[in-house]
Motif scaffolding. Sequence first.
Motif, mmCIF file in Angstrom:
data_model
loop_
_atom_site.group_PDB
_atom_site.id
_atom_site.type_symbol
_atom_site.label_atom_id
_atom_site.label_comp_id
_atom_site.label_asym_id
_atom_site.label_seq_id
_atom_site.Cartn_x
_atom_site.Cartn_y
_atom_site.Cartn_z
ATOM 1 N N GLU A 19 0.539 -1.699 -0.431
ATOM 2 C CA GLU A 19 0.279 0.236 0.106
ATOM 3 C C GLU A 19 0.906 1.396 0.002
ATOM 4 O OE1 GLU A 19 -4.154 -1.890 1.763
ATOM 5 O OE2 GLU A 19 -2.998 -0.608 3.306
ATOM 6 N N TYR A 27 -1.568 4.734 9.691
ATOM 7 C CA TYR A 27 -1.535 4.077 7.975
ATOM 8 C C TYR A 27 0.022 4.729 8.104
ATOM 9 C CZ TYR A 27 -5.665 1.933 6.896
ATOM 10 O OH TYR A 27 -6.501 1.138 6.213
ATOM 11 N N THR A 71 -6.282 6.954 12.241
ATOM 12 C CA THR A 71 -7.055 6.351 11.443
ATOM 13 C C THR A 71 -8.563 5.967 12.590
ATOM 14 O OG1 THR A 71 -6.539 6.039 9.333
ATOM 15 C CG2 THR A 71 -8.697 4.734 9.377
ATOM 16 N N ASN A 76 -18.530 6.550 4.977
ATOM 17 C CA ASN A 76 -17.441 5.682 4.220
ATOM 18 C C ASN A 76 -16.317 6.762 5.350
ATOM 19 O OD1 ASN A 76 -19.443 6.285 1.795
ATOM 20 N ND2 ASN A 76 -18.572 4.304 1.915
ATOM 21 N N GLY A 77 -14.843 5.838 4.554
ATOM 22 C CA GLY A 77 -13.774 6.042 5.734
ATOM 23 C C GLY A 77 -13.517 6.544 6.535
ATOM 24 N N ALA A 78 -14.758 6.187 7.622
ATOM 25 C CA ALA A 78 -14.916 6.089 9.530
ATOM 26 C C ALA A 78 -13.640 5.271 10.520
ATOM 27 C CB ALA A 78 -16.278 5.531 9.663
ATOM 28 N N GLY A 79 -13.357 4.134 9.032
ATOM 29 C CA GLY A 79 -12.205 2.758 10.174
ATOM 30 C C GLY A 79 -12.917 1.372 9.912
ATOM 31 N N LYS A 80 -13.799 0.955 9.963
ATOM 32 C CA LYS A 80 -14.464 0.051 9.579
ATOM 33 C C LYS A 80 -13.453 -1.225 9.196
ATOM 34 C CE LYS A 80 -18.063 0.959 7.029
ATOM 35 N NZ LYS A 80 -17.759 2.349 7.148
ATOM 36 N N THR A 81 -12.949 -1.097 7.937
ATOM 37 C CA THR A 81 -12.188 -1.674 7.567
ATOM 38 C C THR A 81 -10.768 -2.034 7.873
ATOM 39 O OG1 THR A 81 -13.573 -1.680 4.944
ATOM 40 C CG2 THR A 81 -10.818 -2.410 4.883
ATOM 41 N N THR A 82 -10.175 -0.844 8.404
ATOM 42 C CA THR A 82 -8.861 -0.418 9.371
ATOM 43 C C THR A 82 -8.379 -1.467 10.656
ATOM 44 O OG1 THR A 82 -8.519 1.914 8.253
ATOM 45 C CG2 THR A 82 -7.472 1.185 10.116
ATOM 46 N N GLN A 85 -14.409 -6.968 0.721
ATOM 47 C CA GLN A 85 -15.276 -6.498 -0.495
ATOM 48 C C GLN A 85 -14.630 -6.136 -1.797
ATOM 49 O OE1 GLN A 85 -15.606 -1.754 0.716
ATOM 50 N NE2 GLN A 85 -13.918 -2.360 1.965
ATOM 51 N N GLU A 89 -18.290 -6.510 3.759
ATOM 52 C CA GLU A 89 -19.124 -5.535 2.693
ATOM 53 C C GLU A 89 -18.667 -6.438 1.524
ATOM 54 O OE1 GLU A 89 -19.990 -1.575 1.903
ATOM 55 O OE2 GLU A 89 -18.209 -1.492 2.514
ATOM 56 N N HIS A 99 -23.672 -1.882 5.231
ATOM 57 C CA HIS A 99 -24.195 -0.371 4.974
ATOM 58 C C HIS A 99 -25.952 -1.035 4.665
ATOM 59 C CE1 HIS A 99 -20.603 2.076 4.141
ATOM 60 N NE2 HIS A 99 -19.746 1.145 3.627
HETATM 61 N N1 LIG Z 1 -3.143 1.579 2.951
HETATM 62 C C1 LIG Z 1 -3.678 3.277 3.940
HETATM 63 N N2 LIG Z 1 -2.974 3.961 3.506
HETATM 64 C C2 LIG Z 1 -3.347 5.053 3.443
HETATM 65 N N3 LIG Z 1 -4.427 5.216 5.067
HETATM 66 C C3 LIG Z 1 -5.905 4.539 4.368
HETATM 67 C C4 LIG Z 1 -5.772 3.312 3.761
HETATM 68 N N4 LIG Z 1 -6.514 2.720 3.691
HETATM 69 C C5 LIG Z 1 -7.319 3.268 4.391
HETATM 70 N N5 LIG Z 1 -6.826 4.183 4.463
HETATM 71 C C6 LIG Z 1 -7.631 6.030 5.212
HETATM 72 O O1 LIG Z 1 -7.918 5.077 6.150
HETATM 73 C C7 LIG Z 1 -9.517 5.883 6.845
HETATM 74 C C8 LIG Z 1 -10.467 4.733 7.148
HETATM 75 O O2 LIG Z 1 -10.336 3.307 6.056
HETATM 76 P P1 LIG Z 1 -11.704 3.036 6.377
HETATM 77 O O3 LIG Z 1 -11.131 1.561 4.712
HETATM 78 O O4 LIG Z 1 -11.110 2.237 7.268
HETATM 79 O O5 LIG Z 1 -12.964 2.960 6.694
HETATM 80 P P2 LIG Z 1 -13.975 2.360 5.966
HETATM 81 O O6 LIG Z 1 -14.718 2.927 7.470
HETATM 82 O O7 LIG Z 1 -14.093 0.806 5.567
HETATM 83 O O8 LIG Z 1 -14.962 3.104 4.349
HETATM 84 P P3 LIG Z 1 -15.871 2.190 3.418
HETATM 85 O O9 LIG Z 1 -17.257 2.240 4.442
HETATM 86 O O10 LIG Z 1 -15.658 3.465 2.537
HETATM 87 O O11 LIG Z 1 -15.803 0.517 3.133
HETATM 88 C C9 LIG Z 1 -10.085 6.711 5.601
HETATM 89 O O12 LIG Z 1 -9.485 7.941 5.545
HETATM 90 C C10 LIG Z 1 -8.469 5.534 4.166
HETATM 91 O O13 LIG Z 1 -8.593 7.467 3.087
#
Ligand SMILES: Nc1ncnc2c1ncn2[C@@H]1O[C@H](COP(=O)(O)OP(=O)(O)OP(=O)(O)O)[C@@H](O)[C@H]1O
Length: 584
Positions: free
Chosen positions: A107, A346, A353, A373-379, A419, A505, A536
């Motif tokens: 990444e 990150y 995040t 979107n972007g809340a940090g769920k995937t993270t 996803q 997702e 969602h």
């Molecule tokens: N590899 C990465 N390097 C830097 N920043 C990242 C990376 N992946 C995600 N982010 C940032 O971290 C934040 C959270 O991202 P994440 O994918 O966890 O959100 P999410 O809640 O799963 O969103 P979505 O509902 O759109 O899937 C976002 O601001 C994104 O830009």
Amino acid sequence: MRLVWQATPLYLFLSLAITGLQSVIPAVMLLVNKRIIDLVIANWGNANFIWQPLIVLVAIRFGISLLGAVLNQTNLYVGQIFNDRLMLYTKYILLEKSVQLDLAHFESSEFYDTLSRAQDSGSNYPVRVIQTLTGLFGQSITLISLLGLLFKFNWAIVPLLFFTALPAFWTSIVYSGKRFWMTRMETESGRLSDYIQRVLTNPNFAKEVRLFNLGEHLLGKWSDIRTDFNGKSAAIAFQYAKMRGLSGMLVNSGFYIAYGWTLIQAIAGKISVGDFTMYTGAFSQAQQVLPAILENIAKIYENNLYVSQYFEFLDLKPEVINIPRPRPFPNPIKQGLSIKNVTFTYPGATKPTLRNLSVDIKPGESIALVGLNGAGKTTLLKLLARLYDVDSGTITIDGIPLQEIKLSELHTNIGVLNQDFARYQLSAKDNIGFGNLKERDNQPRIEQAAQDSGADRVVEDLAESYETRLGKMFKGGVDLSGGQWQKIGMARAFMTDAPILILDEPTAALDAIAEYELFEKFRTLTAGKMTFFVSHRFSTVQLADRIVVLENSQIIEVGSHPQLMAKNGLYAEMFSLQASSYKI
Ligand SMILES: Nc1ncnc2c1ncn2[C@@H]1O[C@H](COP(=O)(O)OP(=O)(O)OP(=O)(O)O)[C@@H](O)[C@H]1O
């Protein structure tokens, strides 16, 4: 050399040995020739000439030519095997390293620069270094043996040739370096042009490129980058040719001075006709070998710079690693999973995040993660699967920090479907079986997983059932719709025996009803397992035992659907908004 030695020691040895033998042939030939000529001249017009010594000399000469021809062919064969083995080995090591590295590497753009340079350098350059080195080894032996002959004639010839060759050598080194650094500086733009090339030729982009008429625009961009690169390369090539021409003249002058001296000595009658032919022969051969040696030294220098880029990649180290004595994954999970004060940023990002997250999850609980979107769920899910390590705080399973659990065991015990799950251009069977490699050939298990996800109906329509290749990249492949792919992906998730399951997702391409049904089934099938899912769609989210709501990098609400609705916070707001849009 160590890399080559590890790849194919026998063929390296054979190649060096044969080259060594080949290389003394020119000097030995000159020596035999000299003897023949001297013998013929000494017996010019001699009626009582004894033929035997001459016949022996001619036979030796013939034998050496035969040996040379055999060695040539053998070396070609050995060289081919040697190259193939070395290429295979260097590629294998590069791919092995790619598998070992963290997701974090994949990444970052610097990583792709390093990888791209290593791929370019690793495929050909180690072979080239060795080829040039072997060539140089042979040429050096040839030159030394030729100089040995000349040294006998006049020792001053050796330093004369050496000093007149120095500028040519220096020029080659300087310009090889320049060429290397120019290419290295252009890595990023080179990657951009490769990327555009992929966009223009990849089926995933083919539709958009046509619908948005992007073809010409992208082609122009690609051509600009390449033309700019060619311009820089041509400028260096021009300078190099000029300098090489000048320094080459100096090398030639050295030879001609020495050659003139031989002529003077011959006219003065101080050397025999045989000697004269031998020395002039040695000159003309040395004159060809010396520039080739200089060229090869410069090539080795340049190729080595490229090979160093290959090692630069091999030197990358994963950061998510096992501790020296890792602990086993707790089986079964008794107390549950605990997230305490977890903060994560990150690499390269300026703000976290996730900030100070804390939540405890019991064994067998199903958790839905909700947030904009972007809340940090995937993270958060990436941290649970230890694709990244937390900056501070802890994630523990039955009190054991994730970092202390053996990584491969952790991944076997946490099943994940993302996803952006992979669509392998392989058989339907592999696409499902990859969810649990041990059970990859267990057909009933694969069919059961397909049935559970609804993929069985997708596979039924395929010409060769589970053996049908999916995707259009290879011959006979069949492409699926987004929803059909997702069912195949879900079947992969159903293959796992893992006690913790993460679904991020993976069902976005399914319609709301299909997603709801699938998750309901998923919950029944995974009863007793700890599950996390992101969706969602609130119709699906309601199915979870508890819902964790994320906003601005933090957990703001945790509870069951009725509890969160009663609380009337963000969850209730989002739920009502979606529900009202359905009512309209
Ligand atoms: N590899 C990465 N390097 C830097 N920043 C990242 C990376 N992946 C995600 N982010 C940032 O971290 C934040 C959270 O991202 P994440 O994918 O966890 O959100 P999410 O809640 O799963 O969103 P979505 O509902 O759109 O899937 C976002 O601001 C994104 O830009």
